[in-house]
Motif scaffolding. Structure first.
Motif, mmCIF file in Angstrom:
data_model
loop_
_atom_site.group_PDB
_atom_site.id
_atom_site.type_symbol
_atom_site.label_atom_id
_atom_site.label_comp_id
_atom_site.label_asym_id
_atom_site.label_seq_id
_atom_site.Cartn_x
_atom_site.Cartn_y
_atom_site.Cartn_z
ATOM 1 N N LEU A 186 0.817 -1.208 0.000
ATOM 2 C CA LEU A 186 0.000 0.000 0.000
ATOM 3 C C LEU A 186 0.847 1.253 0.000
ATOM 4 O O LEU A 186 0.459 2.289 -0.520
ATOM 5 N N LEU B 216 1.706 5.653 -2.405
ATOM 6 C CA LEU B 216 2.063 7.037 -2.090
ATOM 7 C C LEU B 216 3.056 7.589 -3.099
ATOM 8 O O LEU B 216 3.105 8.788 -3.344
ATOM 9 N N TYR C 249 -5.877 13.124 -1.545
ATOM 10 C CA TYR C 249 -6.053 11.695 -1.331
ATOM 11 C C TYR C 249 -4.849 11.122 -0.601
ATOM 12 O O TYR C 249 -4.972 10.390 0.386
ATOM 13 N N SER C 250 -3.658 11.486 -1.067
ATOM 14 C CA SER C 250 -2.446 10.957 -0.449
ATOM 15 C C SER C 250 -2.332 11.392 0.985
ATOM 16 O O SER C 250 -1.887 10.631 1.856
ATOM 17 N N TYR D 87 -4.667 9.454 2.978
ATOM 18 C CA TYR D 87 -4.191 8.087 2.981
ATOM 19 C C TYR D 87 -3.021 7.912 3.945
ATOM 20 O O TYR D 87 -2.968 6.974 4.744
ATOM 21 N N SER D 88 -2.105 8.882 3.897
ATOM 22 C CA SER D 88 -0.946 8.740 4.770
ATOM 23 C C SER D 88 -1.334 8.943 6.220
ATOM 24 O O SER D 88 -0.807 8.266 7.116
ATOM 25 N N PHE E 143 -4.127 8.175 7.462
ATOM 26 C CA PHE E 143 -4.782 6.917 7.813
ATOM 27 C C PHE E 143 -3.735 5.860 8.156
ATOM 28 O O PHE E 143 -3.808 5.183 9.180
ATOM 29 N N LEU E 144 -2.724 5.768 7.291
ATOM 30 C CA LEU E 144 -1.682 4.765 7.527
ATOM 31 C C LEU E 144 -0.939 5.031 8.823
ATOM 32 O O LEU E 144 -0.641 4.139 9.607
ATOM 33 N N ASP F 17 1.070 -2.636 7.303
ATOM 34 C CA ASP F 17 1.091 -1.747 6.154
ATOM 35 C C ASP F 17 2.271 -0.804 6.143
ATOM 36 O O ASP F 17 2.448 -0.050 5.202
ATOM 37 N N ASN G 109 2.977 15.342 2.118
ATOM 38 C CA ASN G 109 1.609 15.313 1.628
ATOM 39 C C ASN G 109 0.854 16.565 2.036
ATOM 40 O O ASN G 109 0.091 17.128 1.256
#
Lengths: 108, 349, 470, 121, 464
Positions: free
Chosen positions: C2, C6, C36-37, C40-41, C43-44, C52, C85
């Motif tokens: 995943l 990125l 989005y990134s 997403y980051s 979130f990660l 992940d 990001n």
């Protein structure tokens, strides 16, 4: 039996003459001839070496290939002369001389 | 080794001297013969004032050349101008070095073989010296600084080198048959079997044509075609320098004839005679004389052929000459060589 | 797996945008990708699923040494990815509202640089790291060359490119030495560390790497490319350069240099003096300079020098402070550059004296700019304060002289920042029309977000520290 | 010793021939009369004044023939060693040489098709 | 033997193709087909299906590495042919003859790919270079081309002389031309042996245009018609290095001193090449000439493979040749598309022809050694192969620092293309050309991202 070193020195001397000729002379034909001199000095040396190796191993094939190379060198030299002379004629017909000093269009 | 060595040297020197002299004499009388043959063919008399039947004519010509004024043109390159004919003459004299004139004869306690140098590359020697001959012509013509001369020289050069190729290839077939490069060996091989003319008719024809071209004889005498180029490469020459060019040509004719006889007509072999038996009966020395005569007669015949052709066939055009050499003779010679190889291998196995 | 998204997402989007014809502006792609990134980051990072956070594939093999595609979203790297990001999201948002005339190629190249930056911060393999390290440079080079200011773009750009390439080449030499002389199992960070650690005499090698990183940061004697480039480049590139690419150097020092050459921390006292000198020097230039961009550029040099110094202060607190400050400086600088860009666009600001008295005309920007300025000075309650305090503290306990140098830098920073904002915002109104102009809503949002982040981190720094702990 | 001795006669022959020729040249040089005039020393050009230098570029065909000769002649050289050992080499050698001749022919045909051998074109 | 036969046959076919095929497109197609035939035959040879194998055991052998090298060079050759398909008629009208010369020189490459004997190596090199002399002078009406031919010929035959002397001396010392025997001979004439090697190395330096014997290269590459200098710079140079590597692998290192001297010699050559090449390239105004000098620089990098001849360095050389070849072909193609050879000729190319400019950019980046292009990995591999010896670190770093200089003149082209405005109309490329440019770019990037592609290709070829 002439010692191998005589041949060696002779052909190295001829070779050097040819080499110096190529580097110092300004006439393209003479340079070409100097190159030929170099090749032929190598031929001489090869034949001498070939004979020497053959004499060391009598009754075998050792040393034959040296003379073989001489033949090949002759062919290659002929081919080179052919193409070289063609190029030189091309050059001469444009410049009306065969002087390396005329080779100056690509200098910057 | 020393006394033996020197005596050998002396022997060879004597032989060489004799050969040069002989060649000169033959060449001189070739000129006479030429004129006589020409006259005969054209239904004339030919030279007949000097001596009986004009036999002293060549001597008179030679003397004239000797005492003529020597002219070196102003624009000529002096050294090369002289070098040209000199070279032509020297090389002409040297071609005959490897020819076996006859079997050996006894001189005291030693056997002398009338062959100046029995080198194992006799063949190549002949080819090499013949092709050097072009230098004399080239140098002379270039040094003259005359347009006709230069033209003649150029023609001579390209003609000689063009015909050297088929000649070389034609000779290779002989090599295949005989397996040696020594002329003596070739003659011996012919003595035992057939003459090479029987085995190699095509090769002979090629060689003959090439010999004509190499000696600049009609129909290939374009280098000196007098109605186009005045005198060709020797336009500017006079006196003995001109003489040398002319002499060289005739010597070349003679030597070529000898070579043709040697290679294709058994050399000094006497036809239909068992040589070994004859030698036993009449002795070695007489046999040598017979052999020599045999060769000489054959050579004379070919000299005659040279003249015969000259007065029979008109001169070629230059492009025809080149076409003949490059487009006809060269492939023909190659094919001949291949076929010969095939046949020999076929019969060998 | 995943994680590679990125990198790949911006890269692919960027490549596509670059080659698309310019008829339709497609800047929104950049915005979408960056937001989005970012999400997403975040979130990660905050979902805390350790599965992940690492990726490992075999890549290729040279001479028995394996290289891997190894990515990891942990520690400082994770934080920096977040910063990247964030910065790009802000940047794209800003352009989404303010300026739409840039061509697709511009956005495309920016996105490629974006992907590369993410890659640099994620890579755990030396060769892979080098790949991304270089790939960031190329789009930036084109961005400056094509869209930079007319006069200086070619010369400044060339200097910049060659300087950084020189550094990279030195590093490449180092990588080759490590890989094929010391022969680690693979180019993974942990393997490389294993091999280089026991070797005593690796100073040359260490220098090769340090030079490469120092050029990128840039540290004092090697900084000469920077101000000209900052001045020349279009603002988004300047933002990327100062907020992120400089951090690349620092990050590399932390992640690679200090791990590979742990001994080196002990031998660079003299070096730190040089860096400190550079700090003061840069601050003084900033103080005397009149060009706004130049002032911010030199201030950037000074701040980064301080961070570098405290990294080598051999104390946990110093290192933590540096990490924190790296993040915080990135955010603050974005604010500064964006507001300068806004003022430039609207009021033709170039020089410190070109306009003044802006506060009465456009109070919103005055407030924001002042706030960012203060954050840059490291006023308490802003995030920079936490970082700088920790760093100075650590420096003091390591070497008081260095601490004094650092403090003088902070003081000078206060001086030039205040000089800047005072000159522009207050005083007699000059070259500014009287008409009050409306401050765009999006900018409220953007500057607001930046300010909030600065404030939140200033008040509650543990968020970041927790991230760094991972 | 033996092989090199074979060539000594050739040297002797050369010396003799050269001696004879040079002697004759020198002799005729002294024997002939010397009455040179300007006209005599000029190059012969069918009776008119010489125009320009004779050594000018001439037709390219001559060069071409020379170059082709060099190439083909060297190829012919290769036949000689083969011809000498032709019986020992047998069919295999023949096949090899046929290949060589094939190449030779290919070059020949190429040259011919290119028109290098057409004197008039 | 397969490759020698097929390439020679191809040459012969092309000699006569000109009489039959008048359309130049057909000639190109034929060239590609023949290249494919050569590749197929080479693959068969790799599989062991060899015509006349074992007939000439002392002359040729099938070395998988070199045959693979040959295959790759042929592949690059296909790319080259297709890319330049309209350019072959630029120097003159005798397209089929040019192709014939190219294929005959490929015969030389084939010989070089299979020799195990110095005699044959010499022949191969000559077969390779003699057609090039003619190609250099192909533009008969241009003085520059003639001049290049004269220079190339004179210097080339000069170096042939040196090479032959080297071979003769080695032969004298070791009594054999066989590479295997040369490596393992009784050590009688040491001085002659090493003198021979030095001469051999010098002449090989000449053939691959590495200092101190590089002086001819810029003039020749500059004067030669662009199509052919592209060929000379890429494929011929690759073949030269292949030979050099094979040759040096039979160099006998008997002692520490010899090893040291060998290394010093190589280091000297490399540093000199890089310095001279780079600094001369810096001041050039013509892009073609710059590329000529840069080819000298690249050759300097390729020399690194000779330090430690192993599987790794061999593969590195292969990789370098391929990546350098593709990039150079693209660049030289661009040279034929712009009006002038100077940097100004490239002004505004980014607007005039975006595809071409993009391909050129990637090619230049590849030559500069920027990651994500194959050029980077090529440099990386080749430098790393030299790194077994710790003292080479300085050399490697120096080379890399000098590479920065080379980037300076490469980016001058990029600057001209993108950052400067140009005059003139836009350049229209045919679809196939654009496709090939893109293909080259993709190949460059693909090899740069995943270098094992090449290894996979080689494995595939070896195991069909």
């Amino acid at each position: 039996m002439i010692p191998i070193s005589y041949y060696l020195f002779l052909s190295l001397a001829l070779f050097s003459i040819g080499m110096i000729g190529v580097m110092t002379r300004r006439n393209i034909i003479i340079m070409l001839m100097c190159v030929e001199l170099m090749l032929n000095s190598v031929n001489l040396l090869l034949v001498a070496f070939s004979k020497m190796h053959h004499a060391q191993n009598l009754g075998t094939d050792v040393g034959i290939d040296g003379q073989m190379l001489v033949l090949f060198i002759m062919v290659v030299a002929a081919a080179e002369v052919a193409i070289g002379l063609s190029i030189m004629i091309l050059f001469y017909r444009k410049m009306y001389n065969v002087d390396v000093k005329s080779l100056n269009r690509l200098k910057h | 080794m020393n006394p033996e060595f020197w005596s050998l040297i002396g022997e060879k020197a004597a032989l060489a001297g004799i050969m040069i002299g002989f060649a000169l004499v033959v060449a001189m009388y070739s000129t006479w013969a030429e004129r006589k043959v020409a006259a005969y063919i054209q239904d004339r008399r030919g030279p007949d004032r000097a001596g009986w039947g004009g036999l002293l004519q060549p001597l008179a010509d030679g003397g004239k050349l000797f005492f003529k004024e020597e002219i070196t043109p102003r624009h000529a390159e002096k050294f090369l101008f002289i070098l040209g004919p000199t070279l032509a003459m020297i090389l002409a004299c040297m071609t005959g070095a490897v020819i076996p004139w006859s079997t050996g004869f006894e001189w005291g306690d030693r056997i002398i073989v009338p062959q100046i140098a029995d080198i194992n590359v006799g063949f190549l020697y002949i080819l090499g010296v013949l092709s050097l001959g072009v230098y004399g012509i080239m140098l002379g013509s270039w040094a003259s600084n005359n347009k006709w001369s230069l033209m003649g020289g150029l023609r001579a050069a390209s003609q000689i080198i063009s015909y050297e190729l088929p000649m070389g290839i034609a000779l290779i077939t002989i090599l295949m048959i005989s397996g040696t490069l020594k002329l003596g060996g070739i003659v011996e091989q012919q003595m035992d079997g057939y003459w090479n003319i029987i085995l190699q008719p095509i090769g002979f024809i090629i060689f003959l044509v090439c010999a004509f071209a190499e000696t600049n004889r009609t129909p290939f005498d374009l280098p000196e075609a007098e109605n186009e180029l005045i005198g060709g490469y020797h336009s500017e020459y006079s006196s003995m320098k001109l003489g040398f060019f002319l002499f060289a040509e005739y010597i070349n004719i003679f030597i070529s004839s000898v070579i043709i006889a040697t290679i294709y007509f058994g050399g000094y072999d006497i036809p239909f005679v068992n040589d070994a038996k004859l030698t036993e009966s009449i002795g070695m020395n007489w046999m040598a004389v017979l052999h020599f005569l045999s060769l000489f007669i054959k050579a004379c015949f070919f000299i005659f052929v040279f003249m015969w052709v000259r007065w029979t066939i008109p001169r070629f055009r230059y492009d025809q000459l080149m076409d003949l050499g490059w487009k006809k003779l060269l492939p023909l010679a190659l094919a001949n060589m291949l076929i010969t190889g095939l046949v020999i291998l076929w019969f060998n196995n | 797996m995943l994680l590679s998204l990125l990198i790949l997402l911006p890269l692919i989007a960027g490549l596509c945008l670059t080659v698309i014809k310019n008829e339709k502006p497609l800047g929104f792609v950049g915005t979408a990708v960056s937001i989005y990134s970012l999400v997403y980051s975040i979130f990660l990072l905050f979902a805390q699923t350790p599965v992940d956070t690492t990726v490992l594939f075999p890549w290729f093999e040279i001479g028995g040494i394996k290289t891997n595609i190894a990515l990891s979203l942990t520690g400082l790297g994770g934080t920096m990815v977040l910063l990247t990001n964030l910065v790009f999201a802000l940047l794209f948002l800003y352009f989404f509202s303010i300026k739409k005339e840039y061509s697709n190629t511009f956005y495309g190249l920016l996105l490629i640089a974006y992907g590369g930056l993410n890659g640099v911060f994620l890579a755990q393999d030396l060769v892979l790291f080098y790949f991304f390290w270089e790939i960031v440079l190329i789009p930036i080079y084109f961005l400056i060359g094509i869209w930079g200011s007319k006069k200086t773009r070619i010369s400044a750009n060339t200097t910049f490119f060659l300087y950084t390439i020189l550094g990279s080449m030195l590093m490449l030499g180092g990588i080759i030495y490590i890989g094929f002389q010391l022969k680690p199992e693979s180019f993974l960070l942990e393997d490389v560390m294993k091999v280089t650690a026991p070797f005593g005499n690796l100073q040359t090698l260490a220098w090769l790497f340090l030079l490469a990183f120092a050029i990128k940061i840039p540290l004092f004697p090697l900084h000469s490319w920077q101000p000209a480039v900052y001045k020349t480049s279009p603002t988004p590139v300047t933002v990327v350069l100062s907020a992120l690419m400089a951090k690349m150097g620092l990050f590399a020092v932390v992640n690679w240099y200090m791990n590979m050459f742990p001994f080196s921390c002990e031998m660079y006292d003299n070096l730190l003096y040089v860096v400190g000198f550079g700090l003061v020097y840069a601050s003084l230039i900033a103080l005397t300079s009149n060009n706004v961009k130049k002032i911010i550029a030199y201030s950037s040099i000074a701040h980064l020098a301080l961070i570098f110094m405290s990294l080598f202060a051999k104390s946990q607190m110093g290192i933590q402070g540096s990490y924190f400050q790296m993040f915080s400086h990135g955010i603050v600088v974005v604010g500064l550059w964006l507001s300068v860009d806004y003022m430039q666009r609207r009021y033709k600001l170039t020089d410190i004296k070109s306009i003044s008295g802006l506060a009465t005309v456009d109070p919103a920007i005055a407030v924001f700019f002042t706030f960012f300025g203060l954050a840059n000075v490291a006023l308490p309650l802003t995030s920079s304060f936490i970082g700088e305090f920790m760093m100075l503290n650590a420096l003091y306990s390591y070497n008081p002289i260095l601490c004094i140098i650092g403090c003088s830098g902070v003081i000078l920073s206060a001086a030039y920042t205040l000089r800047l904002s005072t000159a522009i915002l207050f005083g007699e109104r000059e070259n500014v029309s009287k008409k009050v102009r409306k401050f765009p809503t999006t900018l409220y949002l953007i500057f607001g977000i930046i300010s909030i982040i600065i404030l939140v981190l200033g008040i509650y720094p543990s968020i970041l520290f927790n991230l760094l702990e991972k | 010793m033996q092989t090199s001795f074979d060539y000594i006669p050739i040297v002797i022959l050369f010396l003799l021939a050269a001696g004879f020729v040079i002697g004759t040249i020198v002799a005729t040089h002294f024997l002939g009369p010397k009455r040179s005039t300007d006209e005599k020393l000029d190059n012969f050009e069918s009776g008119i004044e010489q125009i320009g230098n004779a050594r000018r570029p001439f037709s390219i065909k001559y060069y071409l023939v020379a170059i082709l000769f060099v190439l083909f002649d060297v190829e012919v050289i290769f036949f000689y060693p083969y011809a000498v050992n032709f019986r020992e080499l047998g069919w295999e050698g023949f096949a090899a040489v046929s290949t060589f001749i094939g190449l030779f022919l290919i070059m020949y045909i190429y040259v011919r098709k290119k028109g290098a051998l057409d004197w008039e074109k | 033997m397969n490759i020698i036969l097929t390439s020679a046959l191809s040459g012969i076919i092309f000699m006569f193709a000109g009489f039959v095929l008048k359309d130049k497109r057909h000639l190109n197609l034929l060239a590609v087909l023949l290249f494919v035939a050569m590749i197929v035959s080479a693959v068969f040879q790799l599989q062991g299906c060899e015509i006349l194998s074992g007939k000439y055991p002392n002359m040729i052998e099938t070395d998988p590495y070199r045959v693979s090298f040959f295959i790759l060079l042929s592949l690059v050759g296909i790319y080259y042919t297709l890319m330049n398909r309209y350019n072959f008629s630029k120097p003159g009208s005798k397209v089929s003859d040019y192709f014939a010369l190219i294929f005959i020189s490929f015969t030389g490459i084939a010989v070089l790919a299979s020799f195990n004997n110095l005699l044959l190596m010499f022949l191969g090199i000559e077969i390779l270079s003699i057609p090039l002399y003619a190609l250099a002078g192909a533009a008969k009406h241009k003085m520059r081309s003639t001049e290049a031919a004269v220079k190339y010929f004179l210097m080339g035959s000069f170096s042939t002389g040196i090479m032959l002397m080297g071979i003769a001396l080695i032969y004298g010392a070791s009594g054999s031309f066989l590479m295997a025997n040369i490596t393992s001979y009784a050590f009688d004439f040491q001085s002659i042996y090493y003198l021979g090697w030095v001469m051999l190395v010098l002449s090989m330096c000449f053939k691959v245009s590495v200092a101190p014997m590089h002086f001819w290269a810029p003039d020749v590459y500059d004067g030669t018609p662009t199509v052919f200098s592209s060929y000379m710079i890429t494929i011929v140079k690759g073949a030269g290095f292949m030979t050099f590597l094979t040759l040096m692998s039979s160099f006998k290192i008997t002692s520490e001193i010899v090893a040291d001297n060998y290394r010093y010699l190589l280091s000297f050559i490399i540093i000199l090449t890089l310095i001279l090449g780079n600094f001369s390239a810096l001041k050039q105004k013509s892009v073609k000439r710059m590329l000529a000098y840069s080819s000298v620089v690249q050759a300097g990098f390729m020399m690194f493979a000779l330090f430690q001849i192993s599987e790794q360095s061999k593969y590195a050389l292969l990789f370098y040749t391929v990546s350098y070849g593709i990039a150079s072909i693209v660049l030289f193609y661009a040279l034929t598309q712009v009006k002038k050879d100077s940097y100004k000729g490239f002004n505004g190319l980014g607007k005039k022809s975006p595809v071409l400019a993009f391909a050129v950019t990637i090619a230049l980046l590849s030559l500069s050694g920027i990651p994500f292009t194959s050029g980077f990995l090529a440099k990386f591999m080749i430098l790393s192969s030299a790194m077994e010896e710790p003292s080479n670190l300085i050399l490697v770093v120096a080379a890399l620092v000098l590479a920065v200089l080379s980037i300076y003149y490469y980016i001058k082209v990029i600057i001209a293309m993108y950052f400067r405005k140009g005059k003139g109309k836009s350049i229209k490329l045919s679809t196939l050309s654009s496709f090939l440019l893109i293909l080259g770019t993709i190949l460059t990037v693909a090899l740069g991202v995943y270098p094992d592609l090449l290894k996979m290709l080689l494995n595939c070829l070896g195991s069909i």
